[in-house]
Motif scaffolding. Structure first.
Motif, PDB file in Angstrom:
ATOM      1  N   ASN A 122       0.833  -1.206   0.000  1.00  0.00           N
ATOM      2  CA  ASN A 122       0.000   0.000   0.000  1.00  0.00           C
ATOM      3  C   ASN A 122       0.867   1.257   0.000  1.00  0.00           C
ATOM      4  O   ASN A 122       0.626   2.197  -0.765  1.00  0.00           O
ATOM      5  N   LEU A 125       2.697   1.754  -3.323  1.00  0.00           N
ATOM      6  CA  LEU A 125       1.772   2.198  -4.366  1.00  0.00           C
ATOM      7  C   LEU A 125       1.446   3.684  -4.211  1.00  0.00           C
ATOM      8  O   LEU A 125       1.373   4.417  -5.199  1.00  0.00           O
ATOM      9  N   VAL A 126       1.264   4.125  -2.979  1.00  0.00           N
ATOM     10  CA  VAL A 126       0.979   5.541  -2.733  1.00  0.00           C
ATOM     11  C   VAL A 126       2.147   6.410  -3.198  1.00  0.00           C
ATOM     12  O   VAL A 126       1.958   7.441  -3.856  1.00  0.00           O
ATOM     13  N   THR A 129       2.783   5.925  -7.307  1.00  0.00           N
ATOM     14  CA  THR A 129       1.720   6.427  -8.183  1.00  0.00           C
ATOM     15  C   THR A 129       1.292   7.848  -7.843  1.00  0.00           C
ATOM     16  O   THR A 129       0.627   8.507  -8.641  1.00  0.00           O
ATOM     17  N   VAL A 136      -5.932   4.187  -3.011  1.00  0.00           N
ATOM     18  CA  VAL A 136      -5.090   2.989  -3.091  1.00  0.00           C
ATOM     19  C   VAL A 136      -5.629   1.888  -2.173  1.00  0.00           C
ATOM     20  O   VAL A 136      -5.775   0.724  -2.580  1.00  0.00           O
ATOM     21  N   THR A 137      -5.927   2.247  -0.928  1.00  0.00           N
ATOM     22  CA  THR A 137      -6.408   1.220   0.008  1.00  0.00           C
ATOM     23  C   THR A 137      -7.826   0.761  -0.319  1.00  0.00           C
ATOM     24  O   THR A 137      -8.209  -0.363   0.012  1.00  0.00           O
ATOM     25  N   THR A 140      -6.974  -1.916  -2.945  1.00  0.00           N
ATOM     26  CA  THR A 140      -6.391  -3.121  -2.355  1.00  0.00           C
ATOM     27  C   THR A 140      -7.389  -3.812  -1.432  1.00  0.00           C
ATOM     28  O   THR A 140      -7.383  -5.039  -1.301  1.00  0.00           O
TER      29      THR A 140
END
Length: 331
Positions: A122, A125-126, A129, A136-137, A140
């Motif tokens: 997580n 990705l934050v 991106t 994001v969460t 996911t």
């Protein structure tokens, strides 16, 4: 030649604001008053040993998931997958014992590593991106939810380590062991944010990212660490669920999202980041637990309980916005 910044001009890490101490005192008074009212109106039913044990047993998980959400709130992020991740880690722990035949300690380690790994993903990705953690969460969370039902189906895992279940349902001097574990986790989290440089950097990044960057703090690293810690704590909550319940299925964690936000927000944690309160989060979790007890004692419609908790969370957010704190704080 390197020029050193004079000590008086170096950016200082945030201190505990007075409003957090006031919030904690208020919550402690509300918790005591709420328990006294419950004891008086239920003719002492909540004073019995069995009821007290149940209150603190089932307080452990809300405390830890509240701390899990608090970890990402410290840097101004949110983790919508805390509840689902807790349930997934619980299933992983149970599956490792039942299907894979691993001993309990390895299954516990596997659940903790699973939570930490997903939290790490997580965070990465934050950072990579530049998409807000909320989005994001959310993504996911949906993936993990699909894994819970797609891989494990609706099967229930039970009959795993009796020692782990006995430990989770046991007590020390009348205090549930799972609650003692939650208190130990809370102390470690408080120490992390108060005394460990890495935790202090998280608060610095959340309180003022620009000042943190100018003082040499990596905001990207803070984001990754915050999500990793959040995932690790969700894994710990999953292990507690396994130890408490004696059986686990794919529905575990579906009702934990609201409590995960309610505890830290009511406890005084700032949505914008930079301010955390471990004690406030734990006290708020206790108050929410007392509301659940009142619902059972008075046979109140559960929907009304959710409405009340949601309204209190909204009120806490509005008050926070009106105050608009300028400085951060530690637990």
């Amino acid at each position: 030649m390197t020029t050193l910044t004079p000590p008086e001009r170096r950016p200082r890490l945030p201190r505990l604001p007075e409003r957090i101490a006031g919030t904690e005192t208020t919550l402690a008074a509300l918790a005591v008053a709420g328990y006294v009212v419950l004891a008086a109106t239920t003719h002492g039913a909540v004073v019995s040993g069995g009821t007290l044990t149940a209150i603190f047993q089932f307080l452990a998980v809300p405390m830890v998931i509240g701390l899990s959400q608090m970890a990402v709130l410290s840097v101004g992020q949110m983790n919508l997958g805390v509840g689902v991740l807790t349930g997934f880690c619980a299933m992983v722990c149970a599956w490792l014992m039942v299907a894979a035949g691993l001993p309990a300690w390895l299954a516990v380690a596997g659940a903790l590593l699973t939570g930490a790994a997903i939290g790490l993903v997580n965070g990465l990705l934050v950072v990579l991106t530049r998409i807000n953690g909320f989005v994001v969460t959310l993504a996911t969370m949906t993936i993990i939810d699909g894994l819970r039902y797609g891989v494990h189906g609706t099967a229930t895992y039970q009959g795993y380590s009796h020692r782990l279940v006995s430990l989770g349902q046991g007590s020390v001097l009348g205090v549930p062991t799972v609650f003692l574990a939650a208190v130990a986790i809370a102390i470690l989290v408080a120490f992390f944010f108060r005394s460990v440089p890495l935790g202090r950097r998280l608060l610095a990044s959340g309180g003022n990212p620009l000042a943190a960057r100018l003082s040499g703090v990596s905001n990207d690293r803070s984001l990754v660490v915050a999500h990793l810690v959040s995932g690790l704590l969700a894994g710990a909550a999953g292990v507690m669920v396994v130890a408490l319940s004696g059986s686990v299925n794919a529905t575990i964690g579906d009702d934990l999202l609201l409590p995960s936000f309610a505890a830290p927000i009511i406890g005084g944690v700032a949505l914008a980041g930079g301010v955390v309160s471990v004690l406030g989060t734990c006290l708020a979790a206790l108050i929410i637990r007392l509301v659940d007890v009142a619902q059972a004692q008075y046979s109140i419609n559960p929907d009304w309980v959710d409405l009340i908790v949601g309204a209190v969370v909204l009120g806490a957010v509005l008050i926070t916005q009106l105050r608009r704190p300028r400085a951060g704080g530690t637990p």
